[in-house]
Structure formats: C-alpha cells, structure tokens
Write a protein that holds these residues in place. Structure first.
Motif, mmCIF file in Angstrom:
data_model
loop_
_atom_site.group_PDB
_atom_site.id
_atom_site.type_symbol
_atom_site.label_atom_id
_atom_site.label_comp_id
_atom_site.label_asym_id
_atom_site.label_seq_id
_atom_site.Cartn_x
_atom_site.Cartn_y
_atom_site.Cartn_z
ATOM 1 N N HIS A 105 0.828 -1.173 0.059
ATOM 2 C CA HIS A 105 -0.086 0.038 0.080
ATOM 3 C C HIS A 105 0.782 1.273 0.038
ATOM 4 N N ALA A 106 1.976 1.338 0.585
ATOM 5 C CA ALA A 106 2.729 2.276 0.660
ATOM 6 C C ALA A 106 3.701 2.513 -0.556
ATOM 7 N N GLY A 107 3.701 1.457 -1.751
ATOM 8 C CA GLY A 107 4.037 1.755 -2.852
ATOM 9 C C GLY A 107 5.367 0.772 -3.123
ATOM 10 N N PHE A 108 5.763 0.130 -2.214
ATOM 11 C CA PHE A 108 6.866 -0.919 -2.495
ATOM 12 C C PHE A 108 6.324 -1.908 -3.734
ATOM 13 N N ARG A 109 7.115 -2.363 -4.643
ATOM 14 C CA ARG A 109 6.792 -3.356 -5.633
ATOM 15 C C ARG A 109 7.817 -4.278 -5.505
ATOM 16 N N GLY A 110 8.836 -4.217 -4.815
ATOM 17 C CA GLY A 110 9.619 -5.309 -4.647
ATOM 18 C C GLY A 110 9.644 -6.019 -3.210
ATOM 19 N N VAL A 111 9.770 -6.960 -2.923
ATOM 20 C CA VAL A 111 9.585 -7.758 -1.689
ATOM 21 C C VAL A 111 10.804 -8.945 -1.547
ATOM 22 N N ASP A 112 11.500 -8.716 -0.492
ATOM 23 C CA ASP A 112 12.672 -9.646 -0.333
ATOM 24 C C ASP A 112 12.295 -10.683 0.938
ATOM 25 N N THR A 113 12.384 -12.021 0.707
ATOM 26 C CA THR A 113 12.263 -13.092 1.417
ATOM 27 C C THR A 113 13.518 -13.993 1.502
ATOM 28 N N ALA A 114 13.338 -14.984 2.544
ATOM 29 C CA ALA A 114 14.310 -16.068 2.343
ATOM 30 C C ALA A 114 13.650 -17.651 2.893
ATOM 31 N N CYS A 115 14.099 -18.688 2.159
ATOM 32 C CA CYS A 115 13.393 -19.873 2.733
ATOM 33 C C CYS A 115 14.213 -20.352 4.144
ATOM 34 N N GLN A 116 14.167 -19.623 4.967
ATOM 35 C CA GLN A 116 14.890 -19.671 6.299
ATOM 36 C C GLN A 116 13.859 -19.316 7.496
ATOM 37 N N PRO A 117 12.892 -20.432 7.866
ATOM 38 C CA PRO A 117 12.006 -20.055 9.027
ATOM 39 C C PRO A 117 12.722 -19.626 10.427
ATOM 40 N N LYS A 118 13.920 -19.564 10.346
ATOM 41 C CA LYS A 118 14.610 -19.075 11.472
ATOM 42 C C LYS A 118 14.477 -17.559 11.719
ATOM 43 N N HIS A 119 14.293 -16.918 10.634
ATOM 44 C CA HIS A 119 14.313 -15.517 10.510
ATOM 45 C C HIS A 119 13.294 -14.761 9.799
ATOM 46 N N TYR A 120 12.554 -15.748 8.621
ATOM 47 C CA TYR A 120 11.424 -15.444 7.780
ATOM 48 C C TYR A 120 10.376 -16.160 7.843
ATOM 49 N N ASN A 121 9.188 -15.485 7.627
ATOM 50 C CA ASN A 121 8.012 -15.955 7.637
ATOM 51 C C ASN A 121 7.493 -16.002 6.227
ATOM 52 N N GLU A 122 8.038 -16.953 5.199
ATOM 53 C CA GLU A 122 7.544 -16.857 3.850
ATOM 54 C C GLU A 122 6.209 -17.088 3.662
ATOM 55 N N GLU A 123 5.600 -18.039 4.172
ATOM 56 C CA GLU A 123 4.146 -18.128 4.307
ATOM 57 C C GLU A 123 3.331 -16.901 4.524
ATOM 58 N N GLY A 124 3.865 -16.097 5.392
ATOM 59 C CA GLY A 124 3.053 -14.904 5.663
ATOM 60 C C GLY A 124 3.474 -14.001 4.802
ATOM 61 N N VAL A 125 4.632 -13.805 3.974
ATOM 62 C CA VAL A 125 5.070 -13.076 2.939
ATOM 63 C C VAL A 125 4.022 -13.318 1.714
ATOM 64 N N GLY A 126 3.857 -14.713 1.451
ATOM 65 C CA GLY A 126 2.849 -14.979 0.258
ATOM 66 C C GLY A 126 1.519 -14.437 0.634
ATOM 67 N N ALA A 127 1.029 -14.872 1.912
ATOM 68 C CA ALA A 127 -0.253 -14.381 2.141
ATOM 69 C C ALA A 127 -0.591 -12.907 2.124
ATOM 70 N N GLY A 128 0.484 -12.001 2.369
ATOM 71 C CA GLY A 128 0.513 -10.571 2.382
ATOM 72 C C GLY A 128 0.597 -10.178 0.789
#
Length: 170
Positions: free
Chosen positions: A31-54
């Motif tokens: 909503h703020a205008g970002f069109r690039g999203v960075d994540t990692a397949c590393q559940p220790k520090h990232y919630n990729e499922e949450g990124v996908g849902a978002g």
C-alpha cells in the motif's frame, strides 16, 4: 502462468524478523508503494508463508497482478537454519536441498516463479558453494524460478560460466 514484466526495483521491502506480523506488514508495504519484496526460505528469521499471504492480499486490495511485483528469495545453507525447522531434507545432497528449498519458496509464496533467487551465504567449502550455485544455474537455465532473459546482470556484476553461459560468482 503470467509472464513476468517487473524489473528489479531500486528499493525493496525486507521481511526478516517480522514473525506473525509478516502478512500485515507486507500488505502495508505494498500500500505504501513498494513493488519489490525480499524474503528467504529460512524459517529461523523469515515467515515466507506470511509473505505469500501478504502479497496475495495486497494484490487483491490494490488490483495488482503478479507481473507488477518483484519477489526475491534465498537459499539458506544448513548452518543458517534453525535445526528444528529446516525447510529441506538436511541429509540430502546440496543440489537436492536447493531444489527442495526452491519448491518450498514457490509453495510458501503461492506463485509459479520468483524474480530473483539468491544464495544467502557461502556454504562450508568452496566445492559445496559451487554445488549450490550450479543447481541455481540449472534452475535459471530451465526457466525456474524465472525466465532466463529476466533482468540480465551487467558484465561488471558477474561473469558468465564458460560451460553454461549463466552468470557465476567471482
């Protein structure tokens, strides 16, 4: 599958350490205008499922298509993972770990492709690092996780492999 059209944006939204707030914060970033999203397949520090849902929710709310976003993820070697939440078979050969990590990322992000796939860190040896890199090359050559003509790097960024023509690390 929709053909990707988004070039790598100069600024991306990072999703590490957001935990249960990941989905809402990704929506807010879109909503703020970002069109690039960075994540990692590393559940220790990232919630990729949450990124996908978002991403999915943000696309719906804003009327965006997948091609209007740039999604990047990373293969994280075993030593960077939480030993209790490794997203691939930790006893598998490194190329298989990379394949399983990419498959998990695509599933987590609810997409057919990612626009960039990074090696999160070197592995324990140069040979292991190159095994992972060669598997990433194979995915680029076959069009997974993205079409091979997508956002080609400049010659100053990387050198092509003489065997495959795919950019390789210095």
């Amino acid at each position: 599958t929709e053909e990707p059209t988004m070039a790598m944006p100069p600024i991306m939204y990072g999703t590490a350490w957001k935990a249960e707030r990941t989905e809402a914060l990704v929506v807010q970033a879109l909503h703020a205008g970002f069109r690039g999203v960075d994540t990692a397949c590393q559940p220790k520090h990232y919630n990729e499922e949450g990124v996908g849902a978002g991403v999915r929710r943000g696309m719906e709310e804003l009327g965006l298509t997948r091609g209007e976003l740039f999604l990047q993820s990373k293969f994280t070697p075993l030593r960077g993972q939480d030993p209790n939440r490794v997203p691939y078979d930790k006893t598998a050969p490194i190329p298989t770990q990379v394949q399983q990590s990419i498959a998990a990322t695509l599933n987590n992000l609810q997409t057919d492709y990612v626009d960039a796939l990074l090696l999160h860190s070197p592995l324990s040896s140069h040979e292991e690092t190159m095994q992972a890199w060669r598997q990433l090359e194979e995915h680029v050559k076959t069009g997974v996780p993205q079409p091979p003509d997508r956002c080609p790097p400049t010659p100053r960024q990387v050198s092509p492999s003489p065997q495959t023509g795919v950019p390789q690390p210095p």
